[in-house]
Structure formats: C-alpha cells, structure tokens
Scaffold this motif. Structure first.
Motif, mmCIF file in Angstrom:
data_model
loop_
_atom_site.group_PDB
_atom_site.id
_atom_site.type_symbol
_atom_site.label_atom_id
_atom_site.label_comp_id
_atom_site.label_asym_id
_atom_site.label_seq_id
_atom_site.Cartn_x
_atom_site.Cartn_y
_atom_site.Cartn_z
ATOM 1 N N VAL A 1 0.842 -1.198 0.000
ATOM 2 C CA VAL A 1 0.000 0.000 0.000
ATOM 3 C C VAL A 1 0.875 1.245 0.000
ATOM 4 C CG1 VAL A 1 -1.697 1.328 1.329
ATOM 5 C CG2 VAL A 1 -1.926 -1.164 1.131
ATOM 6 N N GLU A 2 1.931 1.229 0.812
ATOM 7 C CA GLU A 2 2.824 2.386 0.898
ATOM 8 C C GLU A 2 3.495 2.653 -0.446
ATOM 9 O OE1 GLU A 2 5.493 3.841 4.480
ATOM 10 O OE2 GLU A 2 6.496 2.224 3.396
ATOM 11 N N GLU A 3 3.979 1.598 -1.100
ATOM 12 C CA GLU A 3 4.641 1.815 -2.387
ATOM 13 C C GLU A 3 3.647 2.274 -3.443
ATOM 14 O OE1 GLU A 3 7.422 -0.355 -5.765
ATOM 15 O OE2 GLU A 3 7.082 -1.378 -3.843
ATOM 16 N N ALA A 4 2.427 1.711 -3.426
ATOM 17 C CA ALA A 4 1.409 2.136 -4.396
ATOM 18 C C ALA A 4 1.089 3.619 -4.231
ATOM 19 C CB ALA A 4 0.144 1.301 -4.240
ATOM 20 N N LEU A 5 0.933 4.079 -2.986
ATOM 21 C CA LEU A 5 0.666 5.496 -2.745
ATOM 22 C C LEU A 5 1.833 6.358 -3.202
ATOM 23 C CD1 LEU A 5 -1.053 5.405 0.770
ATOM 24 C CD2 LEU A 5 -2.116 5.938 -1.424
ATOM 25 N N PHE A 6 3.049 5.894 -2.943
ATOM 26 C CA PHE A 6 4.230 6.644 -3.368
ATOM 27 C C PHE A 6 4.256 6.787 -4.888
ATOM 28 C CE2 PHE A 6 8.778 6.852 -4.526
ATOM 29 C CZ PHE A 6 9.132 7.996 -3.821
ATOM 30 N N ARG A 7 3.984 5.689 -5.607
ATOM 31 C CA ARG A 7 3.981 5.727 -7.067
ATOM 32 C C ARG A 7 2.870 6.641 -7.587
ATOM 33 N NH1 ARG A 7 8.969 4.044 -8.270
ATOM 34 N NH2 ARG A 7 9.399 1.914 -7.611
ATOM 35 N N VAL A 8 1.692 6.561 -6.969
ATOM 36 C CA VAL A 8 0.570 7.396 -7.402
ATOM 37 C C VAL A 8 0.887 8.871 -7.195
ATOM 38 C CG1 VAL A 8 -1.799 8.071 -6.809
ATOM 39 C CG2 VAL A 8 -1.228 5.651 -7.142
ATOM 40 N N MET A 9 1.452 9.207 -6.030
ATOM 41 C CA MET A 9 1.785 10.600 -5.757
ATOM 42 C C MET A 9 2.916 11.087 -6.672
ATOM 43 S SD MET A 9 -0.362 11.726 -3.653
ATOM 44 C CE MET A 9 -1.651 10.549 -4.156
ATOM 45 N N GLN A 10 3.824 10.199 -7.055
ATOM 46 C CA GLN A 10 4.845 10.564 -8.033
ATOM 47 C C GLN A 10 4.199 11.009 -9.345
ATOM 48 O OE1 GLN A 10 7.355 7.012 -8.179
ATOM 49 N NE2 GLN A 10 9.053 8.185 -7.349
ATOM 50 N N GLU A 11 3.232 10.212 -9.815
ATOM 51 C CA GLU A 11 2.543 10.568 -11.058
ATOM 52 C C GLU A 11 1.805 11.891 -10.909
ATOM 53 O OE1 GLU A 11 2.871 9.250 -13.831
ATOM 54 O OE2 GLU A 11 3.562 7.194 -13.540
ATOM 55 N N GLY A 12 1.159 12.066 -9.745
ATOM 56 C CA GLY A 12 0.443 13.306 -9.508
ATOM 57 C C GLY A 12 1.361 14.517 -9.507
ATOM 58 N N LEU A 13 2.519 14.385 -8.871
ATOM 59 C CA LEU A 13 3.484 15.478 -8.837
ATOM 60 C C LEU A 13 4.068 15.744 -10.224
ATOM 61 C CD1 LEU A 13 5.285 14.546 -5.498
ATOM 62 C CD2 LEU A 13 3.924 16.610 -5.901
ATOM 63 N N ASN A 14 4.291 14.691 -10.998
ATOM 64 C CA ASN A 14 4.757 14.872 -12.376
ATOM 65 C C ASN A 14 3.758 15.701 -13.180
ATOM 66 O OD1 ASN A 14 7.120 13.393 -12.071
ATOM 67 N ND2 ASN A 14 6.175 11.467 -12.701
ATOM 68 N N ASN A 15 2.468 15.407 -13.009
ATOM 69 C CA ASN A 15 1.426 16.151 -13.723
ATOM 70 C C ASN A 15 1.407 17.615 -13.300
ATOM 71 O OD1 ASN A 15 0.577 13.957 -15.234
ATOM 72 N ND2 ASN A 15 -0.992 13.341 -13.747
#
Length: 371
Positions: free
Chosen positions: A280-294
């Motif tokens: 769950v922690e890694e999934a959230l990290f990856r999702v927030m990475q994509e969000g920050l990239n956007n």
C-alpha cells in the motif's frame, strides 16, 4: 491424522497435484475446493481470508445455495459468525463442527432464496506452520454433524491448501525482490551513463552560450541548454521512480523528497499513525509521483499540498494544486498515461481514485486505499 478410506487417499493425491500446478491463489483455491466437493458428500463450500486486523474477506465459493449467493453473497460478506470470531481469538486450531452460524441464520431469516436445507457447516483454519491465512468452510444439506473421518479429511485438504498458499506467496515475494533488484540495476545504469551524458551536454551548451559571439548561435546553444536541462530533470524523475530511495525515511518524506527533486514545494498535513503494508505504501508513493509529475508539467505552479489521513480500515491521500486545472467533465477522454497508471495502481488494491478540477481553478487528486 489417519485417512482410511482409499477414495479419500486418491482425492488427496488429486488435490495435491492440482495445487502444485497452480500459480494464482484465487484460481488454486477455487479449483481445489471444487475437487473436494466433487469427491465427498460435502455439497457447498466457501473460503475466507482473514488479515492481521481480523478483517475477513470472501475469496472463493462453490455451489452456494440461492440464499447464500443472493446479492453477491451479501450474508457471507456481512455480519459476524462463530468461526471467524474463534479464529480471531486463536481458539480454532483444527476442523470443527459449527453448532450455529449467524451468517447462515441471517440468510435463512431474510427469505431471499432457497437455502437447500443447509443450516450448519464445518470449518477448518488454513495455515502453514505458525502462519495463518483464513478459514475453509463446507456444508451439506440436512447435516448438523460431520464424522471424525470427514473432519480429518477436511484438515488434510486445509493443510494442503495452506502449504500451497505459502508456496505461492513466497514465489511472488521472490519475484518482487528480483524486480526490485532489476529496477535498482537499471536505475544505476541510467545514472552512470545517460544521466551523466545529459549533464555533460548541459554544461557544454552553457559554455557555448558564454562563448558564442553571434546572436543566432547563442540562441541555439540556449535552446540546447534548456532542452538538455529538461531531459536531465525527466531522467532524474525516472531514476527516482525506478528506485524510490526516499521511502527509507517513510512515505511522507519520500513524497516530499520527490517533489523537491522536481523543483516543487510541497506542504504536508498528516492525520493518524502511518503503519501501512509495504504494498500500500509503495502504491501510494507511485501514485503521488505521477500526480506530482502532472503538476510540474501541466499546472504551471511550483507549490502543491499533500494531505494524508489514516484510519483503522483505509488511507486517504489528497494531492492539490492551485494551477491551470482542466475540465473534469472530460477527464475520462484525456490521453494521459500518468492518469491511467494511477487508475491501474489504485484498482489493483481495490481502491478508489477521483480528480476534481476545472479550468483555472487547480486540481485535486483523491485516492482511497483499504488495507
């Protein structure tokens, strides 16, 4: 444990062979349960997985009567029962006859379909050594008591299932470790080769700007410097995604570190204690990475806001910016690989994701994951 019936010995052999061939847990359990029912007087069965917090999840079922299957197995998914309660208290150690079952009683009382005279069931924990996974339940019409031999057979099948579950989990863990190692290798290669080349191009272009005499040549070097700097930032972001070093310091620090690497200022707010499963922690990290990239690419701002709320059952993340925004009504048609990646990651963990945005009014990304 002694299995005297030759037919039971043959059945156990068939189930063992099937379990050894399967590589996916859900398909493996469904197939093994089907074989168990076909080879015995047991007529229906269902399996719960129960996590460390005691939350139960129906993972498979075979030949359920209409009353239990009604409304996506509502009465098996909801409410409490003796077997799960005893399992949670670590008081269920072997196959047992259940004298009464609240889930069955609720389904019968609701009068939502024929219960095929199934009023009681037997239960057995699924485990491998000291590691427990859940419960296997079986039932037969007009039967309130199963014999010792039937319970012994049930225990043998549960032991086989538990061992197979452990084998698959270990295999997946090894695969994940191999994937992490490959990601780290690729990240090192990108850092040592492409990243350094781009850095050299940036320095060379900067020197060209300073040395050029003609305006056209100077402008050309400036364009090269700008493009190479952009490519360098993209490369560093890719290396971060391959090897999220920031997670060693925790989820929030990792997300803040990634934002800083992108040149963004991230204001954070956390409610609750962050003790999340690693996936769950890694999934959230990856999702927030994509969000920050956007945000960096499209929002036109250098500041963002991150809110994290952790409850006993799920975690809610909100990533917000006050930038350009987009028309949320047409969001489903936006050809964004990043947004599709977010949807895929969230769906893989049975979570929910939503974007709230409008032109000129910024964007909010909402992600909720159960754990």
């Amino acid at each position: 444990m002694h299995i005297n019936d030759p037919s039971h010995t043959t059945l156990l052999k068939e189930i063992a062979e099937f379990l050894n061939e399967e590589t996916e847990i859900d398909a493996m359990l469904h197939g093994a349960l089907t074989k168990l029912l076909q080879g015995t007087k047991f007529e229906t069965g269902w399996i719960f997985f129960i996590n460390e917090r005691g939350r139960s999840k129906l993972v498979t079922h075979v030949n359920l009567p209409e009353a239990l299957a009604h409304n996506s197995c509502h009465h098996l998914n909801k409410g409490g029962c003796w077997c799960v309660s005893r399992y949670r208290m670590n008081e269920l150690q072997k196959a047992s006859n259940i004298i009464e079952c609240q889930r069955l009683e609720a389904a019968i009382d609701a009068n939502v379909g024929d219960h095929h005279d199934i009023t009681h069931h037997a239960t057995v924990p699924l485990q491998s050594g000291y590691e427990r996974f859940g419960l296997l339940n079986v039932a037969t019409p007009n039967t309130v008591f199963f014999s010792e031999e039937e319970l012994e057979l049930l225990e043998s099948v549960a032991f086989q299932m538990g061992s197979a579950i452990k084998r698959i989990l270990l295999t997946k863990q090894e695969q994940e470790m191999a994937l992490v190692q490959e990601r780290n290798r690729l990240a090192r290669d990108l850092h040592d080769s492409v990243n350094q080349l781009l850095f050299s191009v940036t320095l060379t272009a900067r020197a060209g700007v300073e040395l050029a005499q003609e305006a056209e040549v100077k402008e050309l070097f400036q364009d090269v410097q700008s493009l190479s700097q952009e490519a360098l930032t993209e490369m560093r972001a890719l290396i971060w995604q391959l090897r999220p070093k920031g997670l060693e310091g925790g989820l929030v620090d990792g997300i803040k570190g990634y934002a800083e690497m992108l040149g963004l200022t991230l204001q954070t707010n956390v409610i609750g204690v962050i003790q999340l499963p690693s996936k769950v922690e890694e999934a959230l990290f990856r999702v927030m990475q994509e969000g920050l990239n956007n945000i960096r690419k499209h929002a036109g701002v250098q500041k963002a806001y991150f809110y994290l709320t952790v409850t006993a059952t799920d975690v809610l993340c909100i990533l917000k910016d006050d930038g350009n925004g987009f028309s949320a009504a047409s969001e489903v048609n936006i050809p964004s690989v990043g947004m599709q990646s977010i949807r895929t990651r969230v769906a893989a963990l049975q979570g929910q994701v939503e974007w709230v945005s409008d032109i000129g009014k910024g964007t909010e990304l909402f992600v909720r994951l159960p754990y």
